[in-house]
Design a protein around this motif. Structure first.
Motif, PDB file in Angstrom:
ATOM      1  N   SER A   1      30.986 -23.996 -11.166  1.00 47.42           N
ATOM      2  CA  SER A   1      31.346 -23.928 -12.579  1.00 47.42           C
ATOM      3  C   SER A   1      30.834 -25.196 -13.267  1.00 47.42           C
ATOM      4  O   SER A   1      30.465 -26.168 -12.604  1.00 47.42           O
ATOM      5  CB  SER A   1      32.861 -23.821 -12.747  1.00 47.42           C
ATOM      6  OG  SER A   1      33.477 -25.032 -12.345  1.00 47.42           O
ATOM      7  N   THR A   2      30.819 -25.192 -14.594  1.00 41.40           N
ATOM      8  CA  THR A   2      30.291 -26.347 -15.323  1.00 41.40           C
ATOM      9  C   THR A   2      31.092 -27.607 -15.035  1.00 41.40           C
ATOM     10  O   THR A   2      30.527 -28.679 -14.784  1.00 41.40           O
ATOM     11  CB  THR A   2      30.302 -26.067 -16.834  1.00 41.40           C
ATOM     12  OG1 THR A   2      29.592 -24.855 -17.093  1.00 41.40           O
ATOM     13  CG2 THR A   2      29.632 -27.198 -17.598  1.00 41.40           C
ATOM     14  N   ASN A   3      32.419 -27.506 -15.052  1.00 42.63           N
ATOM     15  CA  ASN A   3      33.252 -28.686 -14.820  1.00 42.63           C
ATOM     16  C   ASN A   3      33.059 -29.252 -13.420  1.00 42.63           C
ATOM     17  O   ASN A   3      32.884 -30.458 -13.232  1.00 42.63           O
ATOM     18  CB  ASN A   3      34.725 -28.329 -15.037  1.00 42.63           C
ATOM     19  CG  ASN A   3      35.054 -28.134 -16.501  1.00 42.63           C
ATOM     20  OD1 ASN A   3      34.293 -28.514 -17.375  1.00 42.63           O
ATOM     21  ND2 ASN A   3      36.200 -27.534 -16.786  1.00 42.63           N
ATOM     22  N   GLY A   4      33.115 -28.377 -12.431  1.00 40.95           N
ATOM     23  CA  GLY A   4      32.892 -28.839 -11.065  1.00 40.95           C
ATOM     24  C   GLY A   4      31.509 -29.409 -10.873  1.00 40.95           C
ATOM     25  O   GLY A   4      31.312 -30.398 -10.139  1.00 40.95           O
ATOM     26  N   ALA A   5      30.521 -28.804 -11.526  1.00 38.52           N
ATOM     27  CA  ALA A   5      29.145 -29.299 -11.415  1.00 38.52           C
ATOM     28  C   ALA A   5      29.019 -30.698 -12.010  1.00 38.52           C
ATOM     29  O   ALA A   5      28.292 -31.555 -11.475  1.00 38.52           O
ATOM     30  CB  ALA A   5      28.195 -28.343 -12.126  1.00 38.52           C
ATOM     31  N   LEU A   6      29.719 -30.962 -13.107  1.00 41.44           N
ATOM     32  CA  LEU A   6      29.683 -32.287 -13.720  1.00 41.44           C
ATOM     33  C   LEU A   6      30.301 -33.339 -12.800  1.00 41.44           C
ATOM     34  O   LEU A   6      29.814 -34.464 -12.709  1.00 41.44           O
ATOM     35  CB  LEU A   6      30.415 -32.254 -15.059  1.00 41.44           C
ATOM     36  CG  LEU A   6      29.673 -31.554 -16.200  1.00 41.44           C
ATOM     37  CD1 LEU A   6      30.613 -31.267 -17.361  1.00 41.44           C
ATOM     38  CD2 LEU A   6      28.493 -32.394 -16.669  1.00 41.44           C
ATOM     39  N   VAL A   7      31.382 -32.973 -12.117  1.00 41.76           N
ATOM     40  CA  VAL A   7      31.985 -33.894 -11.153  1.00 41.76           C
ATOM     41  C   VAL A   7      31.026 -34.167 -10.006  1.00 41.76           C
ATOM     42  O   VAL A   7      30.815 -35.317  -9.597  1.00 41.76           O
ATOM     43  CB  VAL A   7      33.316 -33.311 -10.628  1.00 41.76           C
ATOM     44  CG1 VAL A   7      33.835 -34.138  -9.448  1.00 41.76           C
ATOM     45  CG2 VAL A   7      34.358 -33.271 -11.731  1.00 41.76           C
ATOM     46  N   LEU A   8      30.418 -33.117  -9.482  1.00 48.25           N
ATOM     47  CA  LEU A   8      29.468 -33.266  -8.381  1.00 48.25           C
ATOM     48  C   LEU A   8      28.283 -34.131  -8.800  1.00 48.25           C
ATOM     49  O   LEU A   8      27.843 -35.012  -8.053  1.00 48.25           O
ATOM     50  CB  LEU A   8      28.988 -31.884  -7.926  1.00 48.25           C
ATOM     51  CG  LEU A   8      27.935 -31.844  -6.810  1.00 48.25           C
ATOM     52  CD1 LEU A   8      28.500 -32.445  -5.523  1.00 48.25           C
ATOM     53  CD2 LEU A   8      27.477 -30.405  -6.573  1.00 48.25           C
ATOM     54  N   ALA A   9      27.756 -33.892  -9.997  1.00 48.43           N
ATOM     55  CA  ALA A   9      26.568 -34.609 -10.450  1.00 48.43           C
ATOM     56  C   ALA A   9      26.838 -36.084 -10.723  1.00 48.43           C
ATOM     57  O   ALA A   9      25.919 -36.909 -10.629  1.00 48.43           O
ATOM     58  CB  ALA A   9      26.009 -33.940 -11.705  1.00 48.43           C
ATOM     59  N   ASN A  10      28.070 -36.436 -11.064  1.00 48.67           N
ATOM     60  CA  ASN A  10      28.375 -37.817 -11.454  1.00 48.67           C
ATOM     61  C   ASN A  10      29.088 -38.618 -10.369  1.00 48.67           C
ATOM     62  O   ASN A  10      29.391 -39.802 -10.588  1.00 48.67           O
ATOM     63  CB  ASN A  10      29.227 -37.816 -12.723  1.00 48.67           C
ATOM     64  CG  ASN A  10      28.427 -37.465 -13.962  1.00 48.67           C
ATOM     65  OD1 ASN A  10      27.646 -38.269 -14.459  1.00 48.67           O
ATOM     66  ND2 ASN A  10      28.586 -36.240 -14.443  1.00 48.67           N
ATOM     67  N   ALA A  11      29.380 -38.009  -9.230  1.00 46.05           N
ATOM     68  CA  ALA A  11      30.022 -38.755  -8.141  1.00 46.05           C
ATOM     69  C   ALA A  11      29.079 -39.843  -7.634  1.00 46.05           C
ATOM     70  O   ALA A  11      27.879 -39.627  -7.499  1.00 46.05           O
ATOM     71  CB  ALA A  11      30.397 -37.809  -7.007  1.00 46.05           C
ATOM     72  N   GLN A  12      29.628 -41.022  -7.364  1.00 45.54           N
ATOM     73  CA  GLN A  12      28.823 -42.169  -6.947  1.00 45.54           C
ATOM     74  C   GLN A  12      29.219 -42.623  -5.546  1.00 45.54           C
ATOM     75  O   GLN A  12      30.379 -42.540  -5.159  1.00 45.54           O
ATOM     76  CB  GLN A  12      29.012 -43.334  -7.923  1.00 45.54           C
ATOM     77  CG  GLN A  12      28.625 -43.006  -9.345  1.00 45.54           C
ATOM     78  CD  GLN A  12      28.886 -44.170 -10.286  1.00 45.54           C
ATOM     79  OE1 GLN A  12      28.997 -45.319  -9.858  1.00 45.54           O
ATOM     80  NE2 GLN A  12      28.997 -43.884 -11.569  1.00 45.54           N
ATOM     81  N   GLY A  13      28.230 -43.117  -4.810  1.00 47.84           N
ATOM     82  CA  GLY A  13      28.497 -43.681  -3.497  1.00 47.84           C
ATOM     83  C   GLY A  13      29.041 -42.684  -2.503  1.00 47.84           C
ATOM     84  O   GLY A  13      29.865 -43.042  -1.657  1.00 47.84           O
TER      85      GLY A  13
ATOM     86  N   ALA B   1      34.361 -37.677 -17.102  1.00 46.14           N
ATOM     87  CA  ALA B   1      34.086 -37.733 -15.659  1.00 46.14           C
ATOM     88  C   ALA B   1      33.164 -38.883 -15.249  1.00 46.14           C
ATOM     89  O   ALA B   1      33.440 -39.559 -14.248  1.00 46.14           O
ATOM     90  CB  ALA B   1      33.527 -36.397 -15.172  1.00 46.14           C
ATOM     91  N   PRO B   2      32.055 -39.142 -15.952  1.00 48.09           N
ATOM     92  CA  PRO B   2      31.190 -40.246 -15.491  1.00 48.09           C
ATOM     93  C   PRO B   2      31.900 -41.590 -15.467  1.00 48.09           C
ATOM     94  O   PRO B   2      31.717 -42.381 -14.541  1.00 48.09           O
ATOM     95  CB  PRO B   2      30.038 -40.227 -16.509  1.00 48.09           C
ATOM     96  CG  PRO B   2      30.010 -38.826 -17.032  1.00 48.09           C
ATOM     97  CD  PRO B   2      31.447 -38.404 -17.080  1.00 48.09           C
ATOM     98  N   ILE B   3      32.706 -41.869 -16.481  1.00 51.36           N
ATOM     99  CA  ILE B   3      33.445 -43.132 -16.505  1.00 51.36           C
ATOM    100  C   ILE B   3      34.505 -43.153 -15.414  1.00 51.36           C
ATOM    101  O   ILE B   3      34.677 -44.148 -14.698  1.00 51.36           O
ATOM    102  CB  ILE B   3      34.093 -43.332 -17.887  1.00 51.36           C
ATOM    103  CG1 ILE B   3      33.007 -43.447 -18.961  1.00 51.36           C
ATOM    104  CG2 ILE B   3      34.986 -44.563 -17.900  1.00 51.36           C
ATOM    105  CD1 ILE B   3      33.532 -43.534 -20.375  1.00 51.36           C
ATOM    106  N   ALA B   4      35.216 -42.043 -15.244  1.00 53.94           N
ATOM    107  CA  ALA B   4      36.259 -41.971 -14.216  1.00 53.94           C
ATOM    108  C   ALA B   4      35.671 -42.143 -12.822  1.00 53.94           C
ATOM    109  O   ALA B   4      36.228 -42.872 -11.984  1.00 53.94           O
ATOM    110  CB  ALA B   4      36.991 -40.633 -14.317  1.00 53.94           C
ATOM    111  N   LEU B   5      34.554 -41.499 -12.558  1.00 56.72           N
ATOM    112  CA  LEU B   5      33.949 -41.581 -11.231  1.00 56.72           C
ATOM    113  C   LEU B   5      33.277 -42.932 -11.004  1.00 56.72           C
ATOM    114  O   LEU B   5      33.195 -43.409  -9.867  1.00 56.72           O
ATOM    115  CB  LEU B   5      32.962 -40.432 -11.044  1.00 56.72           C
ATOM    116  CG  LEU B   5      33.650 -39.070 -10.900  1.00 56.72           C
ATOM    117  CD1 LEU B   5      32.671 -37.926 -11.111  1.00 56.72           C
ATOM    118  CD2 LEU B   5      34.313 -38.937  -9.532  1.00 56.72           C
TER     119      LEU B   5
END
Length: 445
Positions: A401-413, A120-124
């Protein structure tokens, strides 16, 4: 029974307050856990805090800190440029590559949050650089991870198959595996079309790259490059220079960071070490190599989102200790109509899994269906297991959930509050619609 109704009502009230007012739902959830746990559950504070998800907290802190370090030293930006070059500038292919890699990782044994935490961090970061809808990119990663999650050698698949085998029910490992992959693939295709994928297919990487100064991709650039752009009024190279920039080798520190990311993958996926401890350890080692450059990394950890997730998880933990979750599941399983019980168990599995561990949901709710599945009812055991399995995991796109939280935490801009609301709305939609559709497809038909 009254305490169960009150605890569920308080959870609903927290949703309403956090939606209407700009109040962190995690703070509300901690207060709710204290009040409900003390007044209704007669729990001391120590017991309430046992529901605090220390592993999830450490995972979120470690991953966001590590990728903040990688972002500040330019590693993420460099990897994104290499990815663009690898697909010949066809950036529309990148979301599908992320989907496929996430699915591959979980299908060979990686836990879903570990796969999402790595990808997710690389994708986002890529999404921010090339003005791709971050919601679409993040959801593609999560649905990919869930799509591969029920292969016979995966974590979810292994747990589900063992439970079914122990219960003496008919077992078809590949039916569940293909059901999960097929459903998540169809959902990902719909998201790709609905959230801008068709536009990406008509756009090259040179036209799509976002300037650093003032653009949504600014946060994806190295710290020094962003500072230079702001001071000098410059912008990130776009157009023809993007190809030349992609060909430039990385710095020794960037190679060291990539080595750290590879070590994260090997240590967590192969050696099964805790991803939170490993990611934090690698981040600290990288920080020790260049402490002055990484001073800003800790401030980039997504503390409000972490507060949100661990607060809600703590409240759900109180509900579990009070027996509310088991009460709801047993009440549903006791219905006279097996077909209706199957539907409601799928719904309960989806709702509970949106806030709690999908593994725990599978382990607790599938056994509740054993009595009516063994009675020779019209409910197909293989179809129900497939519907139950997918219903309980596809909802991991929820920001709670953990997966959704990781997406939320790593979203940029992005506007964090607005992005959280989009994830929450999508998660609620999936939680409501998916179990009904899956029940109809795999049980009724």
């Amino acid at each position: 029974m009254l305490q169960h109704i009150v605890s569920i009502s308080v959870l609903g009230l927290m949703f309403v307050i956090a939606t209407v007012l700009p109040v962190n739902m995690g703070a509300l959830a901690f207060v709710g856990a204290f009040l409900v746990g003390t007044a209704l559950g007669a729990m001391p504070a120590k017991t309430i805090l046992m529901g605090f998800p220390a592993d999830l907290f450490l995972t979120l802190v470690g991953i966001t800190y590590l990728f903040a370090v990688a972002q500040n030293n330019g590693t993420i930006d460099w990897l994104v440029r290499l990815a663009v070059r690898a697909v010949g500038g066809r950036i529309a292919a990148i979301p599908w590559i992320m989907f496929g890699i996430a699915a591959l990782l979980t299908s060979v044994g990686a836990v879903s949050p570990a796969a999402v935490a790595i990808i997710a961090p690389i994708a986002l970061g890529f999404a921010a650089r090339y003005n791709i809808n971050p919601l679409m990119m993040g959801l593609m990663v999560v649905h990919g991870a869930q799509g591969g999650g029920f292969s016979p050698i995966s974590i979810y698949g292994g747990i589900t198959n063992k439970i079914v085998e122990k219960a003496g029910l008919p077992l078809n490992e590949m039916a569940t595996a293909f059901a999960s992959l097929g459903v998540n693939l169809l959902v990902a295709l719909g998201l790709f079309v609905a959230l801008g994928g068709m536009r990406l297919m008509r756009t090259s990487s040179q036209r799509q790259a976002v300037p650093a100064a003032g653009g949504v991709g600014a946060m994806d650039l190295p710290f020094q490059a962003r500072a230079a752009a702001v001071i000098g009024g410059g912008a990130s190279p776009v157009g023809g220079s993007m190809e030349a920039e992609a060909r430039q080798p990385g710095t020794p520190y960037q190679y060291l960071t990539v080595l750290g990311l590879l070590a994260l993958s090997v240590l967590t996926l192969y050696f099964k070490l805790d991803i939170g401890f490993v990611s934090l350890s690698i981040a600290v080692l990288l920080t020790l190599v260049s402490p002055n450059m990484q001073k800003a990394a800790l401030t980039q950890v997504s503390w409000p989102e972490i507060m949100l997730i661990v607060g809600v998880s703590t409240y759900v933990g109180v509900m579990e200790k009070m027996g509310t979750i088991a009460f709801v599941g047993n009440s549903v399983a006791g219905l006279a109509s097996p077909m209706m019980a199957a539907l409601l168990l799928c719904v309960v599995g989806a709702v509970v899994s949106a806030f709690a561990s999908s593994t725990a949901v599978l382990g607790s709710l599938i056994p509740l269906a054993v009595p009516f599945l063994q009675q020779g009812s019209d409910v197909s055991a293989i179809g129900f297991i497939a519907a139950m399995a997918v219903s309980s995991t596809i909802v991991d796109v929820s920001p709670f959930s953990t997966n959704g939280a990781l997406v939320l935490a790593n979203a940029q801009g992005v506007d964090r509050h607005a992005f959280f609301r989009k994830l929450m709305v999508y998660g609620m939609l999936v939680t409501i619609v998916a179990p009904v559709v899956l029940w109809f497809v795999f049980v009724v038909l």
